[in-house]
Design a protein around this motif. Structure first.
Motif, PDB file in Angstrom:
ATOM      1  N   ASP A   1       0.881   4.007  -2.829  1.00 29.38           N
ATOM      2  CA  ASP A   1       0.566   5.338  -2.481  1.00 29.38           C
ATOM      3  C   ASP A   1       1.802   6.425  -3.414  1.00 29.38           C
ATOM      4  OD1 ASP A   1      -1.428   4.736  -1.100  1.00 29.38           O
ATOM      5  OD2 ASP A   1      -0.569   5.339   0.746  1.00 29.38           O
TER       6      ASP A   1
ATOM      7  N   GLU B   1       0.871   6.520  -7.088  1.00 20.95           N
ATOM      8  CA  GLU B   1      -0.139   7.276  -7.224  1.00 20.95           C
ATOM      9  C   GLU B   1       0.241   8.677  -7.189  1.00 20.95           C
ATOM     10  OE1 GLU B   1      -4.758   7.720  -5.675  1.00 20.95           O
ATOM     11  OE2 GLU B   1      -3.522   6.662  -4.689  1.00 20.95           O
ATOM     12  N   ARG B   2       1.204   9.179  -6.049  1.00 21.67           N
ATOM     13  CA  ARG B   2       1.699  10.462  -5.842  1.00 21.67           C
ATOM     14  C   ARG B   2       2.528  10.975  -7.463  1.00 21.67           C
ATOM     15  NH1 ARG B   2       3.388  11.261   0.132  1.00 21.67           N
ATOM     16  NH2 ARG B   2       1.504  10.533   0.987  1.00 21.67           N
TER      17      ARG B   2
ATOM     18  N   ARG C   1       0.729  -1.190   0.037  1.00 22.18           N
ATOM     19  CA  ARG C   1       0.039   0.082  -0.057  1.00 22.18           C
ATOM     20  C   ARG C   1       0.851   1.392   0.311  1.00 22.18           C
ATOM     21  NH1 ARG C   1      -1.614   3.798   2.967  1.00 22.18           N
ATOM     22  NH2 ARG C   1      -0.516   3.027   4.968  1.00 22.18           N
TER      23      ARG C   1
END
Length: 222
Positions: free
Chosen positions: A141, A144-145, A137
């Motif tokens: 993240d 995604e950033r 996870r």
């Protein structure tokens, strides 16, 4: 009153045997025979000691497994908490995490191999899988950033990108052996070029020298 895991983990046993050497051998046997296929008798035989000498350090086989997979997991989580993984553009942080994860894999190859083979059949395995999902996870993240910053393509789901990225990274355990001078840095450099830059050549990329016909051969067969 019986000792808890922390007390047993910090205590040394009979002369010549400590917890680290016990874990090293246990992990090797677990990887060879499978965790379910390994008994305490197998471990005692490989170590050349009695089962009671093993129980001086740990409560049993499952505690050996827990301590072993935690060794790999703790180092991976340490990577994402390092300053270079916490600041700067997300794409640079992601590359740093990948490079350092490869270093952990190379340095702790038997322990990472065991971690990647657990299936959730015991409480220790389920705990390890939960920690792996948490690590995944954190990487997702970062992906995604990086997408939101425009550093990587946005037409692939970040979770899928993370799975593919670390799926390729984790496959290293199946073939990598510390030989022929292939260091963790060499491995990380090649991985980043392929995963971050892609296989397709670019017009501005420097050309590699043509191979010597007499030296051709499959690297996999080296």
């Amino acid at each position: 009153m019986t000792d808890g895991p922390a007390e047993r983990a910090s205590r040394r046993g009979r002369p010549g045997y400590d917890l680290d050497s016990l874990l090293t051998v246990a992990v090797r046997v677990f990887n060879e025979r499978g965790y379910d296929g390994t008994s305490m008798e197998d471990l005692a035989s490989r170590l050349g000691i009695t089962k009671s000498a093993i129980y001086h350090h740990v409560a049993g086989k499952e505690e050996l497994l827990r301590l072993s997979v935690d060794r790999a997991l703790d180092q991976l989580f340490a990577v994402v908490n390092e300053p270079e993984a916490q600041r700067g553009p997300a794409i640079d942080r992601l590359e740093y995490v990948v490079r350092r994860s490869i270093a952990v894999l190379v340095d702790e190859l038997p322990f990472v191999t065991l971690l990647l083979r657990v299936r959730g059949n015991t409480a220790a395995e389920r705990r390890a899988l939960a920690r792996r999902r948490e690590f995944d996870r954190l990487v997702s993240d970062l992906v995604e950033r990086a997408e939101s910053e425009g550093s990587i393509r946005r037409d692939v789901d970040p979770a899928l990108t993370s799975r593919l990225l670390f799926g390729m990274l984790n496959s290293i355990i199946e073939w990598y052996r510390p030989r022929r001078g292939l260091t963790a840095v060499d491995l990380a450099d090649a991985f980043v070029k392929i995963a971050f830059d892609g296989l397709r050549s670019r017009p501005d990329a420097p050309l590699s020298p043509a191979p010597d016909p007499g030296q051709t051969g499959s690297p996999a067969g080296a």
